[in-house]
Enzyme design. Structure first.
Site, PDB file in Angstrom:
ATOM      1  N   ARG A 144     -48.630  -3.092 -10.094  1.00 27.44           N
ATOM      2  CA  ARG A 144     -48.321  -4.135 -11.431  1.00 27.44           C
ATOM      3  C   ARG A 144     -48.427  -4.353 -11.832  1.00 27.44           C
ATOM      4  NH1 ARG A 144     -46.816  -8.577 -12.503  1.00 27.44           N
ATOM      5  NH2 ARG A 144     -46.524 -10.450 -11.751  1.00 27.44           N
ATOM      6  N   GLU A 152     -37.176 -12.763 -12.158  1.00 26.68           N
ATOM      7  CA  GLU A 152     -36.741 -11.620 -10.803  1.00 26.68           C
ATOM      8  C   GLU A 152     -35.632 -11.291 -10.791  1.00 26.68           C
ATOM      9  OE1 GLU A 152     -39.391 -12.193  -7.990  1.00 26.68           O
ATOM     10  OE2 GLU A 152     -40.403 -12.126  -9.562  1.00 26.68           O
ATOM     11  N   ARG A 192     -50.324  -3.565  -3.975  1.00 32.16           N
ATOM     12  CA  ARG A 192     -50.400  -3.034  -5.181  1.00 32.16           C
ATOM     13  C   ARG A 192     -51.965  -3.160  -6.102  1.00 32.16           C
ATOM     14  NH1 ARG A 192     -45.999  -6.666  -7.049  1.00 32.16           N
ATOM     15  NH2 ARG A 192     -47.498  -8.354  -7.032  1.00 32.16           N
TER      16      ARG A 192
END
EC number: 3.1.-.-
Length: 282
Positions: A144, A152, A192
């Site tokens: 990330r 998004e 992540r």
């Protein structure tokens, strides 16, 4: 006492022999004792100082040190990390990870195949990065990008946000199949690792991907309740200055900032979460 006249001299000799005490019981301890003495004598006779001579000692020390050094180098720099959850806490805020991008999932996250040592370790010319889904399964690190929040894409039944496709396309073109270096900070709740990412477009000119997205107006500063991760105050200031300049120039998603229905990625996600919660309660 005189022997009887019929007793021969041979019989006398046999009697003398039979009357001798048996020595078998004494022979074994004598042999063990002698063997022990022989070993002690051999040990004492060995010149152990021969092994301390420089001609023998120096090569031994060098060989042992070389082996230990090679093991340490392999463990520290050449051991491949399969997934983000396998990253040691000692890496966080201390080390970077070099790898090749295998997929881009959204405008601010992607996956890499860890290639420790890079080209010097043979990656790209002696060792190949796998390409099939089967080979890559459970073998990629999910990253990330630190400090930024991109619009998004449509997923999980949610619609796409304006500039979501543009951000994803830009990131894909910049990263897919390229070598990147990620300075890792911490894991997040989605397994992540949050990291500042540098992509190598040319050999000696790495580009800060998060900073470039802010400059292009394809992401905003990441704002979170628990605090955003930037990698330090200097990095945060650099990112905020880049966002302010893109906003001033009306680049990317900032073009529609004057519109009443404009939403930042954070506002969009908050609204979607509220809608999902409303559906769940009915």
């Amino acid at each position: 006492m005189r022997w009887l006249f019929w007793t021969s001299e041979n019989d006398k000799d046999e009697c003398k022999c039979n009357n001798k005490p048996s020595s078998n019981s004494d022979e074994k301890p004598s042999i063990i004792l002698n063997s022990s003495k022989d070993w002690n004598a051999l040990s004492n006779a060995t010149n152990w100082s021969h092994f301390l001579e420089p001609s023998n000692l120096i090569p031994t020390v060098l060989l042992t040190s070389g082996i230990l050094f090679a093991v340490r180098i392999h463990r520290r720099y050449l051991r491949r990390i399969p997934e983000a959850t396998n990253i040691s806490p000692s890496y966080l805020r201390q080390r970077s990870i070099l790898g090749k991008v295998t997929s881009v999932g959204d405008g601010d996250n992607f996956r890499i195949y860890h290639t420790p040592g890079g080209m010097l370790a043979g990656w790209g010319w002696l060792r190949k990065v796998p390409t099939s889904k089967k080979e890559l399964k459970n073998n990629t690190i999910h990253i990330r990008i630190a400090g930024v929040d991109a619009p998004e894409l449509a997923h999980f039944g949610r619609p796409s946000q304006p500039f979501g496709e543009e951000a994803h396309t830009w990131l894909t073109n910049r990263l897919i199949g390229r070598r990147i270096r990620a300075y890792v900070y911490r894991p997040d709740q989605y397994s992540r690792v949050v990291a500042t990412v540098y992509a190598y477009r040319f050999l000696f000119f790495p580009q800060d991907i998060g900073l470039q997205m802010l400059r292009e107006g394809l992401a905003t500063i990441y704002e979170a309740k628990s605090g955003a991760e930037f990698g330090g105050p200097k990095q945060e200031k650099k990112y905020r200055d880049a966002e302010a300049l893109a906003k001033k120039k009306g680049k990317g998603l900032w073009k529609a900032k004057a519109s009443s229905d404009w939403e930042s990625p954070r506002d969009f996600k908050s609204r979607m979460n509220a809608i999902d919660q409303g559906k769940g309660s009915t």
